[in-house]
Design an enzyme around this catalytic site. Structure first.
Site, PDB file in Angstrom:
ATOM      1  N   TYR A  22       0.816  -1.215   0.000  1.00 17.53           N
ATOM      2  CA  TYR A  22       0.000   0.000   0.000  1.00 17.53           C
ATOM      3  C   TYR A  22       0.851   1.267   0.000  1.00 17.53           C
ATOM      4  O   TYR A  22       0.396   2.312  -0.461  1.00 17.53           O
ATOM      5  CB  TYR A  22      -0.917   0.006   1.225  1.00 17.53           C
ATOM      6  CG  TYR A  22      -2.186  -0.791   1.046  1.00 17.53           C
ATOM      7  CD1 TYR A  22      -3.328  -0.208   0.505  1.00 17.53           C
ATOM      8  CD2 TYR A  22      -2.238  -2.127   1.405  1.00 17.53           C
ATOM      9  CE1 TYR A  22      -4.490  -0.933   0.336  1.00 17.53           C
ATOM     10  CE2 TYR A  22      -3.403  -2.870   1.235  1.00 17.53           C
ATOM     11  CZ  TYR A  22      -4.527  -2.265   0.704  1.00 17.53           C
ATOM     12  OH  TYR A  22      -5.672  -2.995   0.532  1.00 17.53           O
ATOM     13  N   VAL A  23       2.070   1.179   0.519  1.00 17.30           N
ATOM     14  CA  VAL A  23       2.949   2.349   0.548  1.00 17.30           C
ATOM     15  C   VAL A  23       3.900   2.349  -0.646  1.00 17.30           C
ATOM     16  O   VAL A  23       3.985   3.321  -1.392  1.00 17.30           O
ATOM     17  CB  VAL A  23       3.745   2.407   1.865  1.00 17.30           C
ATOM     18  CG1 VAL A  23       4.767   3.550   1.831  1.00 17.30           C
ATOM     19  CG2 VAL A  23       2.802   2.581   3.044  1.00 17.30           C
ATOM     20  N   ARG A  49       2.330 -10.740  -6.280  1.00 18.23           N
ATOM     21  CA  ARG A  49       2.059  -9.308  -6.107  1.00 18.23           C
ATOM     22  C   ARG A  49       2.752  -8.500  -7.207  1.00 18.23           C
ATOM     23  O   ARG A  49       2.168  -7.562  -7.757  1.00 18.23           O
ATOM     24  CB  ARG A  49       2.526  -8.847  -4.724  1.00 18.23           C
ATOM     25  CG  ARG A  49       2.307  -7.357  -4.453  1.00 18.23           C
ATOM     26  CD  ARG A  49       2.634  -7.013  -3.027  1.00 18.23           C
ATOM     27  NE  ARG A  49       1.613  -7.515  -2.125  1.00 18.23           N
ATOM     28  CZ  ARG A  49       0.527  -6.827  -1.768  1.00 18.23           C
ATOM     29  NH1 ARG A  49       0.340  -5.614  -2.245  1.00 18.23           N
ATOM     30  NH2 ARG A  49      -0.357  -7.344  -0.941  1.00 18.23           N
ATOM     31  N   VAL A  97       8.202  -2.081   3.815  1.00 18.23           N
ATOM     32  CA  VAL A  97       7.650  -3.402   4.096  1.00 18.23           C
ATOM     33  C   VAL A  97       6.732  -3.334   5.313  1.00 18.23           C
ATOM     34  O   VAL A  97       6.713  -2.350   6.051  1.00 18.23           O
ATOM     35  CB  VAL A  97       8.773  -4.431   4.342  1.00 18.23           C
ATOM     36  CG1 VAL A  97       9.582  -4.641   3.074  1.00 18.23           C
ATOM     37  CG2 VAL A  97       9.679  -3.991   5.486  1.00 18.23           C
ATOM     38  N   GLU A 182      -5.637   6.088   3.176  1.00 21.11           N
ATOM     39  CA  GLU A 182      -6.217   5.241   2.138  1.00 21.11           C
ATOM     40  C   GLU A 182      -7.493   5.866   1.597  1.00 21.11           C
ATOM     41  O   GLU A 182      -8.325   6.370   2.334  1.00 21.11           O
ATOM     42  CB  GLU A 182      -6.486   3.844   2.686  1.00 21.11           C
ATOM     43  CG  GLU A 182      -5.204   3.068   2.922  1.00 21.11           C
ATOM     44  CD  GLU A 182      -5.457   1.603   3.222  1.00 21.11           C
ATOM     45  OE1 GLU A 182      -6.305   1.006   2.544  1.00 21.11           O
ATOM     46  OE2 GLU A 182      -4.805   1.074   4.128  1.00 21.11           O
ATOM     47  N   VAL A 285     -18.908   4.556  13.851  1.00 19.34           N
ATOM     48  CA  VAL A 285     -18.876   3.317  14.611  1.00 19.34           C
ATOM     49  C   VAL A 285     -17.471   3.022  15.124  1.00 19.34           C
ATOM     50  O   VAL A 285     -17.263   2.104  15.915  1.00 19.34           O
ATOM     51  CB  VAL A 285     -19.418   2.154  13.743  1.00 19.34           C
ATOM     52  CG1 VAL A 285     -18.460   1.820  12.630  1.00 19.34           C
ATOM     53  CG2 VAL A 285     -19.734   0.927  14.581  1.00 19.34           C
ATOM     54  N   CYS A 291      -3.169   1.417  10.378  1.00 22.28           N
ATOM     55  CA  CYS A 291      -2.234   2.344  11.030  1.00 22.28           C
ATOM     56  C   CYS A 291      -2.611   2.743  12.454  1.00 22.28           C
ATOM     57  O   CYS A 291      -1.805   2.592  13.369  1.00 22.28           O
ATOM     58  CB  CYS A 291      -2.082   3.608  10.185  1.00 22.28           C
ATOM     59  SG  CYS A 291      -1.306   3.311   8.582  1.00 22.28           S
TER      60      CYS A 291
END
Length: 491
Positions: A22-23, A49, A97, A182, A285, A291
């Site tokens: 994602y990074v 991936r 990572v 995100e 909620v 993170c």
């Protein structure tokens, strides 16, 4: 802390990013887009991936990312499993990572892994990267922490590199934490609030070289340097303070439900104070994602390790309020149902931890769904982006069904069914629980929905403040319960 000068010379020609998640993926793609004179190589040990990054179906969903990758892939952006070659060619190596928490009870401590003591960060993936860099690099190399790590990790990285480096290899270790959200990651990369570059004394030239990469598109006054430890801690502190705001407004929402106040009005009253502002003051909620929970747990652990139990407890309570909010919302549904949901179907709209992402890590929806299942509910779940298998994996229930594998009706043996639309999920449901703030849920045709719901009495539980006109729904015969508002029966 000093500001980077615009006159810093850019001698960087090749950047390697270890970690295609994602990074690493989005960061490298945007950098490649803005730095056409620099080669970017993203490497990973996961061949599947890497293959996905080289395909038309990227492993990460972010608005605008597909277009960027397509425009630079094969030009100055490559994805490969040839890690050592990329390391040897790189002037800068970014470590991006995964750094998960050590599972409870796995840490070698005397506290027994108690929840209030937080959890240490598992740095094994970072350590493996550093050892590989030490063995493969041959010349001067800048090693950059992008992964979120505990304070002083940079010193440990520098020590490993020094002990295991080849003759002629020189390393400067920097911290350049990511501040991506995100769903808006591409925007965050293209127009960052700030770029932090941390390094120890003597790494000024390395800091300037990294800053010169960013100045291709980031204004110089947004690039700041500081000490290595300060940069590492700034990442944890930023996420902790954002999560703190969410827990604060959610704590207020409980007071609102008890008193009859409206949390939206209260938040607006606070947000108009320029000292407070309106960011992260929307009751919900609860928070999720990869993170906030991880970084606060790491911060709590750090505080305990430094002999600061009062500070640790302060941050631990941010997590406790988040758990309380999820449990409180689920129990509200159970309470309205009279204590049991046996034989009743609940439509759960949204499973991602937030809108505009397919990520369900630590999603509040999973906790709510598990509580409802424990009270006998059959669930029909719809999310626009979260894959069916991800929903199944997060709930971990053996009696799960998806639209691909069942008939159109939910069988009595299935406790969960993953649906293809919100209306399909609501068909025959006793109650609707809105668990993620996707924009499409703000535009539900409630007249159509009410005709699908179970009669004579159906309920809507809005955990994301997406229902704008409660009166409209009540006029259709629905009972509406909104987070941060007391429900008043109109009889």
């Amino acid at each position: 802390m000093v500001y980077i000068s615009q006159t810093a010379e850019n001698a960087v020609t090749h950047v390697c990013c270890i970690g295609a998640g994602y990074v690493g993926g989005p960061t490298s793609a945007v950098m490649a887009l803005k730095c056409s004179d620099i080669e970017f190589t993203v490497v990973d040990t996961d061949a599947k991936r890497i293959a996905a990054w080289n395909s038309s179906s990227l492993p990460v969903y972010e608005p605008g990312l597909d277009e960027i990758v397509q425009s630079v892939r094969g030009a100055n952006l490559r994805f490969t499993t040839d890690i050592d070659a990329a390391i040897r060619a790189a002037d800068i190596i970014m470590i991006a990572v995964n750094t998960p928490l050590v599972p409870p009870g796995a840490a070698d401590t005397d506290d027994g892994g108690c929840a209030s003591c937080g959890q240490p960060t598992d740095l094994s993936a970072v350590e493996q990267c550093v050892m590989r860099i030490a063995h493969a690099a041959r010349g001067p190399t800048i090693v950059v922490e992008k992964s979120t790590v505990p304070c002083k990790t940079g010193d440990a990285i520098a020590s490993i590199l020094q002990r295991h480096r080849h003759e002629g290899a020189e390393f400067a270790v920097l911290s350049n934490p990511e501040f991506l959200s995100e769903g808006t990651a591409v925007h965050d990369l293209l127009d960052p609030d700030r770029v932090i570059i941390g390094g120890q004394q003597g790494t000024e030239r390395a800091q300037a070289a990294l800053a010169a990469v960013y100045t291709h598109w980031v204004a110089a006054d947004r690039i700041v340097t500081m000490g290595l430890w300060s940069a590492e801690l700034a990442k944890l502190a930023s996420n902790a303070m954002l999560a703190q705001r969410i827990s604060s407004i959610n704590a207020i929402s409980a007071i609102c439900e008890a008193t009859g106040a409206n949390v939206t009005d209260v938040a607006r009253g606070c947000a108009t104070d320029s000292r407070i502002g309106d960011k992260y003051l929307r009751a919900s909620v609860g928070f999720g994602g990869s993170c906030f929970q991880k970084d606060i747990a790491s911060l709590v652990w750090l505080c305990h390790s430094l002999g600061l139990p009062e500070v640790a407890e302060y941050w631990h309570q941010v997590l406790m309020i988040n758990e309380y909010q999820k449990a409180r919302f689920a129990q509200r549904i159970v309470h309205v149902a009279g204590g049991s949901l046996a034989g009743r179907r609940v439509a759960c709209l949204g499973f991602a931890y937030k809108a505009e992402t397919g990520d369900a890590r630590n999603t509040p929806a999973a906790a709510v769904c598990r509580t409802l299942m424990a009270h006998g509910a059959q669930l029909t779940i719809y999310d626009p982006k979260v894959p069916e298998q991800s929903i199944i994996d997060h709930l971990g229930d053996p009696c799960l069904a998806t639209e691909q594998h069942t008939e159109s009706n939910v069988s009595s043996s299935s406790s969960v069914r993953v649906c293809k639309s919100a209306y399909q999920a609501m068909d025959g449901a006793y109650a609707v629980a809105i668990l993620a703030p996707w924009d499409e849920f703000r535009h539900i045709d409630w007249k159509r929905a009410s005709s699908l719901l179970d009669t004579p009495q159906s309920y809507v539980f809005d955990g994301q403040l997406v229902v704008d006109d409660v009166g409209e729904l009540e006029g259709l015969g629905l009972q509406v319960h909104v987070v941060g508002q007391r429900h008043v029966t109109s009889e």
